[in-house]
Motif scaffolding. Structure first.
Motif, PDB file in Angstrom:
ATOM      1  N   UNK A   1      -5.401  15.043 -18.565  1.00 43.55           N
ATOM      2  CA  UNK A   1      -5.637  13.347 -17.912  1.00 43.55           C
ATOM      3  C   UNK A   1      -4.521  12.214 -17.335  1.00 43.55           C
ATOM      4  N   UNK A   2      -4.533  10.990 -17.595  1.00 42.21           N
ATOM      5  CA  UNK A   2      -3.849  10.102 -17.564  1.00 42.21           C
ATOM      6  C   UNK A   2      -4.833   8.899 -17.759  1.00 42.21           C
TER       7      UNK A   2
ATOM      8  N   UNK B   1      -6.925  16.326 -27.407  1.00 40.05           N
ATOM      9  CA  UNK B   1      -6.251  16.146 -26.333  1.00 40.05           C
ATOM     10  C   UNK B   1      -5.550  17.115 -25.723  1.00 40.05           C
ATOM     11  N   UNK B   2      -5.227  17.450 -24.508  1.00 34.56           N
ATOM     12  CA  UNK B   2      -4.116  18.711 -24.279  1.00 34.56           C
ATOM     13  C   UNK B   2      -3.867  18.428 -22.821  1.00 34.56           C
ATOM     14  N   UNK B   3      -2.271  18.729 -22.871  1.00 30.83           N
ATOM     15  CA  UNK B   3      -1.862  17.902 -21.912  1.00 30.83           C
ATOM     16  C   UNK B   3      -2.273  16.547 -21.271  1.00 30.83           C
ATOM     17  N   UNK B   4      -1.881  15.333 -21.772  1.00 27.35           N
ATOM     18  CA  UNK B   4      -2.940  14.062 -21.476  1.00 27.35           C
ATOM     19  C   UNK B   4      -1.659  13.329 -21.691  1.00 27.35           C
TER      20      UNK B   4
ATOM     21  N   UNK C   1      11.118  10.467 -10.584  1.00 27.93           N
ATOM     22  CA  UNK C   1      11.340   9.617  -9.334  1.00 27.93           C
ATOM     23  C   UNK C   1      10.285   9.837  -8.720  1.00 27.93           C
ATOM     24  N   UNK C   2       8.808  10.901  -9.031  1.00 23.09           N
ATOM     25  CA  UNK C   2       8.327  11.049  -7.790  1.00 23.09           C
ATOM     26  C   UNK C   2       6.774  10.718  -8.077  1.00 23.09           C
ATOM     27  N   UNK C   3       7.379   9.374  -9.374  1.00 21.44           N
ATOM     28  CA  UNK C   3       6.389   9.037 -10.165  1.00 21.44           C
ATOM     29  C   UNK C   3       4.852   9.468 -10.341  1.00 21.44           C
ATOM     30  N   UNK C   4       4.821  10.619 -10.261  1.00 20.80           N
ATOM     31  CA  UNK C   4       3.964  11.666 -10.703  1.00 20.80           C
ATOM     32  C   UNK C   4       4.127  12.338 -12.332  1.00 20.80           C
ATOM     33  N   UNK C   5       2.852  11.783 -12.941  1.00 20.20           N
ATOM     34  CA  UNK C   5       3.043  12.236 -14.374  1.00 20.20           C
ATOM     35  C   UNK C   5       3.153  14.382 -14.303  1.00 20.20           C
ATOM     36  N   UNK C   6       3.615  14.769 -15.806  1.00 20.52           N
ATOM     37  CA  UNK C   6       3.542  15.886 -15.725  1.00 20.52           C
ATOM     38  C   UNK C   6       4.162  16.648 -15.231  1.00 20.52           C
TER      39      UNK C   6
END
Length: 375
Positions: free
Chosen positions: A5-6, A29-32, A183-188
């Motif tokens: 989750x973001x 919270x995991x991978x947040x 650069x891809x503006x995508x988290x994770x």
């Protein structure tokens, strides 16, 4: 439970810009990602990213807390609650008054976590910029914090309990902290700017007990996992360019190249390559101490690992075969005073010193000049 989750760009008029946690509930919270949130504008507003209060329990695993702000507890406020942090990256949060990264009134347990670039009153170097304790104790192990060990004292309201296997006041070598989601503006994803490089002091220096088996991108953790939310990326070519003044200068690309050679020599591992762009490079450290002190004539480039060093690049190439050494000369010079050959008495005794190398080491496409071994 929150997974993948973001939480970004939220505001609260009082507390908990990203998350307000109150009562007796238990949350994991995991991978947040908790990024760019803010809390209030008065002196009593807490928890830009997270406000954890009451008797609630919260566990953070593989979590990024970045770019949040509040008057106190820019990243996290833990107020009398149970807080466990495992493999988090807490970066670039801001508090006007106290605790840029974390303000604590409780007993949090923190492991395998990076605190870096957090500010208190606009300063990242003042006591309390990363962790401020208004009550209780902070138990922290196998983590990187942004100040010198001597700064963490009860008198500074930031004493750390246990504090074993710590890294103090050492840059974690993020890929590019100025672009946290990459650069891809995508988290994770692997290009996230808060991912670390394999020569980071946080790389594979954590503890496996209780650590997740994968990082925030899904990359498998090592038997000695890295600190922070990312396991890290392996870079086998390091770049040096004296003109790379607009990047982060961690050697990961031409844009982010080291501007001097010795940091690349220090960071490289056996088998790695170093590409050097055209220009003149002079020693900046005394190899015997590793510092810029003493007699400058003792300064020299120092190599004790079997790496491959190639000069002759313009600073845009992507492969060794593309270089042109004749057009892009690389000079390793001992002319520290810039006055040779008229005056050579202030030149380095030795320009380049090696120790313990095998035939696997390579130095190719450079000119070594103005050493004066007269002493």
């Amino acid at each position: 439970t929150l997974t993948n989750v973001t939480i970004s760009g939220n505001t609260a008029s009082t507390h908990g810009g990203g998350i307000m946690k109150y009562g007796t509930s238990t949350t994991a919270l995991t991978n947040v990602i908790i990024s760019g949130n803010s809390a209030g504008n008065s002196t009593s507003c807490y928890g830009g990213g997270i406000m954890n209060t009451g008797t609630s329990t919260i566990t953070l695993t593989n979590v990024i807390i970045s770019g949040n702000s509040a008057n106190s507890g820019g990243g996290i406020t833990n107020n009398g609650s149970s807080l466990t942090i495992m493999n988090a990256s807490i970066y670039g949060n801001a508090a006007t008054i106290a605790g840029g990264g974390l303000i604590n009134i409780g007993t949090p347990t923190i492991t395998n976590t990076i605190f870096w670039g957090n500010t208190q009153g606009s300063s990242a170097s003042v006591a309390g910029a990363d962790i401020y304790t208004a009550g209780g104790t902070v138990t922290i192990t196998y983590s990187l914090v942004q100040l010198a060990s001597s700064s963490y004292t009860s008198g500074n309201n930031n004493a750390l309990t246990s504090a074993t296997n710590m890294v103090y006041a050492t840059d974690p070598s993020f890929i590019n902290a100025s672009d946290p989601d990459g650069a891809d503006n995508v988290w994770m994803t692997a290009d996230d700017g808060l991912n670390i490089i394999n020569y980071s002091p946080a790389y594979h220096t954590g503890i496996s007990s209780g650590a997740p088996t994968t990082d925030i991108t899904g990359e498998a953790r090592g038997s000695s996992p890295s600190m922070g939310a990312y396991e890290g990326v392996v870079i086998t070519i390091l770049y040096v360019d004296k003109d790379a003044t607009s990047g982060v200068n961690n050697g990961s690309s031409w844009t982010n190249a080291f501007t001097t050679l010795q940091p690349a020599l220090n960071a490289a591992s056996a088998g790695d390559s170093i590409f050097i762009a055209e220009g003149t490079y002079k020693p900046t450290l005394d190899p015997s101490s590793g510092t810029a002190s003493g007699n400058t004539r003792d300064y020299a480039f120092y190599l004790d690992k079997d790496i491959k060093i190639y000069g002759g690049f313009a600073g845009t190439e992507t492969a060794l075969s593309q270089r042109n050494s004749a057009s892009n000369p690389v000079i390793l010079s001992g002319d520290l005073g810039g006055n040779s050959p008229t005056t050579i008495t202030d030149d380095c005794y030795h320009v380049f010193i090696t120790e313990g190398l095998s035939s696997a080491a390579v130095l190719d496409g450079v000119t070594i000049t103005y050493g004066n071994a007269n002493g």
